[in-house]
Design a protein around this motif. Structure first.
Motif, short mmCIF file in Angstrom:
data_model
loop_
_atom_site.label_atom_id
_atom_site.label_comp_id
_atom_site.label_asym_id
_atom_site.label_seq_id
_atom_site.Cartn_x
_atom_site.Cartn_y
_atom_site.Cartn_z
N TYR A 158 0.83 -1.21 0.00
CA TYR A 158 0.00 0.00 0.00
C TYR A 158 0.87 1.26 0.00
O TYR A 158 0.62 2.20 -0.75
CB TYR A 158 -0.91 -0.05 1.23
CG TYR A 158 -1.89 1.07 1.38
CD1 TYR A 158 -2.77 1.43 0.36
CD2 TYR A 158 -1.99 1.77 2.59
CE1 TYR A 158 -3.69 2.45 0.53
CE2 TYR A 158 -2.91 2.78 2.76
CZ TYR A 158 -3.76 3.12 1.73
OH TYR A 158 -4.67 4.12 1.91
N CYS A 161 2.61 1.72 -3.33
CA CYS A 161 1.67 2.22 -4.34
C CYS A 161 1.19 3.62 -3.98
O CYS A 161 0.16 4.08 -4.53
CB CYS A 161 0.49 1.27 -4.47
SG CYS A 161 0.92 -0.34 -5.15
N GLU A 162 1.92 4.29 -3.10
CA GLU A 162 1.61 5.66 -2.69
C GLU A 162 0.18 5.80 -2.17
O GLU A 162 -0.54 6.74 -2.51
CB GLU A 162 1.90 6.64 -3.83
CG GLU A 162 3.36 6.64 -4.20
CD GLU A 162 3.68 7.55 -5.37
OE1 GLU A 162 2.76 8.11 -5.99
OE2 GLU A 162 4.88 7.69 -5.64
N ASN A 164 -2.52 4.26 -2.88
CA ASN A 164 -3.58 4.15 -3.89
C ASN A 164 -4.22 2.78 -3.72
O ASN A 164 -3.60 1.75 -3.99
CB ASN A 164 -2.96 4.31 -5.28
CG ASN A 164 -3.99 4.23 -6.38
OD1 ASN A 164 -4.88 3.38 -6.36
ND2 ASN A 164 -3.84 5.10 -7.36
N SER A 166 -6.76 1.23 -5.30
CA SER A 166 -7.00 0.45 -6.52
C SER A 166 -5.72 -0.20 -7.02
O SER A 166 -5.70 -1.39 -7.37
CB SER A 166 -7.59 1.33 -7.62
OG SER A 166 -8.84 1.82 -7.22
N GLU A 167 -4.62 0.55 -7.06
CA GLU A 167 -3.34 0.00 -7.52
C GLU A 167 -2.84 -1.07 -6.56
O GLU A 167 -2.33 -2.11 -6.98
CB GLU A 167 -2.30 1.12 -7.67
CG GLU A 167 -0.94 0.63 -8.13
CD GLU A 167 -0.96 -0.08 -9.49
OE1 GLU A 167 -0.07 -0.91 -9.73
OE2 GLU A 167 -1.86 0.20 -10.31
N THR A 168 -3.01 -0.86 -5.27
CA THR A 168 -2.58 -1.86 -4.28
C THR A 168 -3.37 -3.14 -4.46
O THR A 168 -2.80 -4.24 -4.44
CB THR A 168 -2.79 -1.32 -2.85
OG1 THR A 168 -2.07 -0.10 -2.70
CG2 THR A 168 -2.30 -2.31 -1.81
N ARG A 170 -4.71 -4.24 -7.20
CA ARG A 170 -4.20 -4.90 -8.42
C ARG A 170 -2.88 -5.64 -8.12
O ARG A 170 -2.69 -6.78 -8.53
CB ARG A 170 -3.98 -3.89 -9.54
CG ARG A 170 -5.24 -3.57 -10.33
CD ARG A 170 -4.93 -2.79 -11.60
NE ARG A 170 -4.52 -1.42 -11.33
CZ ARG A 170 -5.35 -0.42 -11.05
NH1 ARG A 170 -6.65 -0.65 -11.00
NH2 ARG A 170 -4.89 0.78 -10.82
N GLN A 171 -1.97 -4.96 -7.41
CA GLN A 171 -0.67 -5.56 -7.10
C GLN A 171 -0.82 -6.82 -6.24
O GLN A 171 -0.06 -7.77 -6.39
CB GLN A 171 0.22 -4.56 -6.34
CG GLN A 171 0.67 -3.38 -7.15
CD GLN A 171 1.69 -3.75 -8.19
OE1 GLN A 171 2.52 -4.63 -7.98
NE2 GLN A 171 1.63 -3.09 -9.34
N ARG A 176 -10.83 -4.79 -4.54
CA ARG A 176 -10.62 -3.48 -3.92
C ARG A 176 -11.41 -3.34 -2.61
O ARG A 176 -10.90 -2.83 -1.62
CB ARG A 176 -11.01 -2.37 -4.90
CG ARG A 176 -10.70 -0.97 -4.42
CD ARG A 176 -11.09 0.09 -5.44
NE ARG A 176 -12.46 -0.01 -5.90
CZ ARG A 176 -13.53 0.41 -5.23
NH1 ARG A 176 -13.39 0.98 -4.07
NH2 ARG A 176 -14.73 0.27 -5.72
#
Length: 189
Positions: A158, A161-162, A164, A166-168, A170-171, A176
């Motif tokens: 987290y 991913c700064e 974010n 949604s990006e976390t 995905r990673q 979500r």
């Protein structure tokens, strides 16, 4: 007579500068810690917000600081940055109820020398503040649980991913909403 006073302050375990800035939005905890640190020889200034902490750090950068990570009006890391801009020899401890590896790494990169999870008592804070460079902290008696290790990993991703969501998600190959529920909970023990 003046030489003996100077010698006495030079031999003080804290050194000649005993200024300590405490920044925490938990008023009762802040007052208890301030009293405890004063009895241990510190000259204490307290702040209950990022704004107040920034003002005090800019006006009189302390030799020692204990800064809560999450405050009502922002992030305690901003106070650490303000202290470091004005003084590079400050011993900074990050104190938080939301302990995780990612924020600990960020705090250390900004110049913190240690990271303590709440509830930390005055003895732990004093030991961390006065630890000599290169001196190792004691190994905890209880290792992290599997749930805690998982939570730490999620927090690290987290932060990478700064913050974010949604990006976390995905990673981590995670839904979500599931991630949001995990992030909203306190850290497992």
């Amino acid at each position: 007579m003046t030489d003996t006073i100077a010698d006495a302050t030079d031999n003080h375990p804290l050194g000649p500068d005993t200024s300590l800035l405490l920044v925490d939005d938990d008023g009762p905890f802040l007052r208890r810690l301030a009293r405890a640190m004063e009895t241990r020889g510190f000259s204490v200034e307290s702040a209950e917000s990022v704004a107040e902490g920034l003002a005090k750090a800019k006006r009189n950068p302390p030799k020692y600081a204990v800064v809560d990570m999450r405050l009502q009006d922002g992030n305690g890391l901003d106070v650490i940055e303000a202290i470091r801009e004005r003084r590079d020899d400050t011993n900074v401890i990050v104190l938080t109820g939301y302990g995780n590896i990612a924020t600990a790494v960020t705090a250390v990169k900004l110049g913190a020398i240690d990271y303590l999870a709440k509830p930390a008592d005055a003895d732990e804070v004093y030991a961390a503040l006065t630890r000599k460079p290169g001196e190792k902290a004691e190994v905890p008696e209880n290792p992290m649980s599997a749930d805690r290790v998982r939570w730490e990993h999620i927090q690290r991703v987290y932060e990478m991913c700064e913050r974010n969501v949604s990006e976390t998600a995905r990673q981590l190959n995670m839904h979500r909403r599931t991630l949001q529920r995990i992030l909203a909970k306190r850290a497992p023990r």
